[in-house]
Design an enzyme around this catalytic site. Structure first.
Site, mmCIF file in Angstrom:
data_model
loop_
_atom_site.group_PDB
_atom_site.id
_atom_site.type_symbol
_atom_site.label_atom_id
_atom_site.label_comp_id
_atom_site.label_asym_id
_atom_site.label_seq_id
_atom_site.Cartn_x
_atom_site.Cartn_y
_atom_site.Cartn_z
ATOM 1 N N GLY A 1 0.877 -1.183 0.000
ATOM 2 C CA GLY A 1 0.000 0.000 0.000
ATOM 3 C C GLY A 1 0.904 1.219 0.000
ATOM 4 O O GLY A 1 2.116 1.087 -0.036
ATOM 5 N N ALA B 1 3.565 1.261 2.986
ATOM 6 C CA ALA B 1 3.909 0.000 3.649
ATOM 7 C C ALA B 1 3.862 -1.146 2.657
ATOM 8 O O ALA B 1 3.190 -1.065 1.627
ATOM 9 C CB ALA B 1 2.918 -0.276 4.777
ATOM 10 N N VAL C 1 3.793 -5.712 2.771
ATOM 11 C CA VAL C 1 3.698 -6.896 3.625
ATOM 12 C C VAL C 1 4.399 -8.046 2.907
ATOM 13 O O VAL C 1 4.104 -8.312 1.748
ATOM 14 C CB VAL C 1 2.223 -7.271 3.910
ATOM 15 C CG1 VAL C 1 2.132 -8.574 4.689
ATOM 16 C CG2 VAL C 1 1.538 -6.149 4.678
ATOM 17 N N ASP D 1 -12.513 1.470 10.419
ATOM 18 C CA ASP D 1 -12.305 1.218 8.992
ATOM 19 C C ASP D 1 -12.688 -0.218 8.660
ATOM 20 O O ASP D 1 -11.959 -0.945 7.989
ATOM 21 C CB ASP D 1 -10.855 1.509 8.597
ATOM 22 C CG ASP D 1 -10.695 1.606 7.079
ATOM 23 O OD1 ASP D 1 -9.573 1.454 6.583
ATOM 24 O OD2 ASP D 1 -11.718 1.802 6.396
HETATM 25 C C1 LIG Z 1 -3.532 -11.125 -0.056
HETATM 26 N N1 LIG Z 1 -3.205 -12.462 0.366
HETATM 27 C C2 LIG Z 1 -3.398 -13.542 -0.424
HETATM 28 C C3 LIG Z 1 -2.999 -14.589 0.271
HETATM 29 BR BR1 LIG Z 1 -3.089 -16.306 -0.387
HETATM 30 C C4 LIG Z 1 -2.546 -14.202 1.524
HETATM 31 C C5 LIG Z 1 -2.674 -12.856 1.548
HETATM 32 C C6 LIG Z 1 -2.316 -11.963 2.656
HETATM 33 O O1 LIG Z 1 -2.161 -10.806 2.428
HETATM 34 N N2 LIG Z 1 -2.194 -12.512 3.906
HETATM 35 C C7 LIG Z 1 -1.871 -11.796 5.072
HETATM 36 N N3 LIG Z 1 -1.590 -12.454 6.226
HETATM 37 N N4 LIG Z 1 -1.329 -11.544 7.201
HETATM 38 C C8 LIG Z 1 -1.455 -10.308 6.668
HETATM 39 C C9 LIG Z 1 -1.792 -10.436 5.347
HETATM 40 C C10 LIG Z 1 -1.976 -9.086 4.768
HETATM 41 N N5 LIG Z 1 -1.776 -8.168 5.910
HETATM 42 C C11 LIG Z 1 -2.036 -6.821 5.855
HETATM 43 O O2 LIG Z 1 -1.814 -6.084 6.808
HETATM 44 N N6 LIG Z 1 -2.570 -6.339 4.676
HETATM 45 C C12 LIG Z 1 -2.982 -4.930 4.563
HETATM 46 C C13 LIG Z 1 -4.163 -4.879 3.622
HETATM 47 N N7 LIG Z 1 -4.939 -3.633 3.830
HETATM 48 C C14 LIG Z 1 -6.318 -3.817 3.352
HETATM 49 C C15 LIG Z 1 -6.784 -2.477 2.889
HETATM 50 C C16 LIG Z 1 -5.569 -1.616 2.744
HETATM 51 C C17 LIG Z 1 -4.365 -2.493 3.061
HETATM 52 C C18 LIG Z 1 -1.834 -4.092 4.074
HETATM 53 C C19 LIG Z 1 -1.472 -2.970 4.800
HETATM 54 C C20 LIG Z 1 -0.430 -2.171 4.338
HETATM 55 C C21 LIG Z 1 0.233 -2.494 3.146
HETATM 56 C C22 LIG Z 1 -0.158 -3.629 2.426
HETATM 57 C C23 LIG Z 1 -1.203 -4.430 2.875
HETATM 58 C C24 LIG Z 1 -1.345 -8.918 7.093
HETATM 59 C C25 LIG Z 1 -0.287 -8.455 7.968
HETATM 60 C C26 LIG Z 1 -1.633 -8.536 8.465
#
Ligand SMILES: Cn1cc(Br)cc1C(=O)Nc1[nH]nc2c1CN(C(=O)N[C@H](CN1CCCC1)c1ccccc1)C21CC1
Length: 346
Positions: A21, A24, A26, A133
């Site tokens: 995003g 940031a 991930v 949110d």
């Molecule tokens: C998209 N995806 C597909 C698979 Br398969 C696993 C995932 C995945 O993202 N898994 C996952 N596990 N743990 C996390 C995530 C994503 N993630 C996130 O925190 N994802 C959020 C997503 N938000 C939703 C609306 C705006 C941003 C994020 C925040 C900042 C930058 C990038 C992403 C965490 C860390 C908590």
């Protein structure tokens, strides 16, 4: 790669980026001691600019929140240029993509998810936090198809919700309560309830109750409180949605009423449990395994873990506990000596 993130070397093995995003990203990673997967949220302080305090809010909030439907924070690292948040990995991605893939959910499946959302929100409200949110993009699915709430504090708005600020921070206003977009003072808890009404509508319909590509007309629709009720919605579902999408926040259903609502109890006959399933006492097996690994007495290890410094020890304890809860052996991977570097990683 790891030269780019020297602070993680030896503690986490970094893999691909799974989300990015504005300020940031991930990345998927393995916690070296347990071999468990984690998601590391990496934030650049310079890019954060005046959003820096929100990260501190998010970190402070997530340290307090320990619940089966909230994404677990394991470790926090801070350098002069970055914040790292080591978080629970959810392998099935966002609820948003799940709804899109199924067009819309039937009432029974929506109820299972919605009970988990109510459980998480009731828990954070009792802890004195409002999420502000709530939307399907901020609800992730773990390997058992359970929901985990993410993105705390980063989008937490100042009281009074200044539109442009609200808009720039949280992206989609489609979930924003009418009192929030008309710039009045608002109670976070009441705004969360409205967002949950929009969320339930999205689960059952597969599209949003209020939508428009022009923001001013979107705001007018939200403030009118008028939305379409498709014919596949049962009367019970329509009644619950109507109780949540009340324009006047004082007429809106409260979280306490929601927990016991007949729609949520259907097929379960028990109210939504919102207490955390995490026990406050430390787990004996995990403590012993850590004590043996670090060559410490169990009592010393218990004292150290109880400091909850959100350092590598906190992460190792929580991840060992995860392994135990998933029925995996409560074992740390031995420190690789020079000779067995050749061993293939788990
Ligand atoms: C998209 N995806 C597909 C698979 Br398969 C696993 C995932 C995945 O993202 N898994 C996952 N596990 N743990 C996390 C995530 C994503 N993630 C996130 O925190 N994802 C959020 C997503 N938000 C939703 C609306 C705006 C941003 C994020 C925040 C900042 C930058 C990038 C992403 C965490 C860390 C908590």
């Amino acid at each position: 790669m790891s030269s780019q993130y020297p602070e993680l070397k030896g503690f986490y093995h970094l893999r691909e980026t799974i989300g990015s995003g504005g300020f940031a990203k991930v990345k998927l990673a393995y916690h070296a001691l347990t071999g468990e997967k984690v998601a590391i949220k990496i934030m650049d302080k310079r890019a954060l600019g005046d959003d820096l305090p929100r990260v501190k809010t998010e970190i402070a909030a997530m340290k307090e929140l320990c619940h089966q439907h909230i994404c677990k924070l394991y470790q926090v690292l801070e350098t002069e240029t970055r914040f790292y948040m080591v978080l629970e990995y959810c392998p099935e991605g966002e609820l948003f993509d799940y709804i899109v893939s199924k067009d819309r959910l039937d009432e029974a499946e929506a109820r299972i998810f919605f009970r988990q959302i109510v459980s998480a929100v009731a828990y954070i409200h009792i802890k004195g936090y409002a999420h502000r949110d709530l939307k399907p993009e901020n609800l992730l699915l773990d390997e058992d198809q359970n929901l985990k709430l993410i993105d705390f504090g980063l989008c937490a708005k100042p009281k009074g919700g200044m539109e442009n600020h609200l808009f720039t921070c949280c992206g989609s206003p489609a979930y924003a309560a009418p009192e929030l977009i008309s710039g009045k003072q608002y109670l976070g808890a009441e705004a969360d309830l409205w967002s949950m009404g929009v969320l339930l509508y999205a689960l059952l319909c597969g599209y949003l109750p209020f939508d428009d590509e022009k923001i001013p007309s979107l705001y007018r629709k939200i403030q009118s409180g008028k939305y379409e009720v498709p014919d596949w919605l049962t009367p019970e579902s329509s009644i619950l949605i109507a109780q949540m999408l009340q324009v006047d926040p004082k007429r809106r259903i409260s979280i306490q009423q929601l927990i016991n609502h007949p729609w949520l109890r259907k097929g379960f006959n028990i109210p939504c449990e919102f207490e955390s399933k995490y026990k406050m006492t430390l787990d004996e097996d995990c403590l012993t395994e850590l004590a043996v690994h670090y060559g410490q007495k169990r009592r010393e290890m218990e004292t150290k873990v109880s400091e909850w410094n959100y350092d590598y020890l906190t992460a190792s304890y929580f991840l060992l506990l995860e392994k135990k809860m998933k029925g995996r052996p409560v074992r740390l991977l031995q420190k690789p000596t020079a000779t067995d570097k050749s061993k293939v990683r788990p």
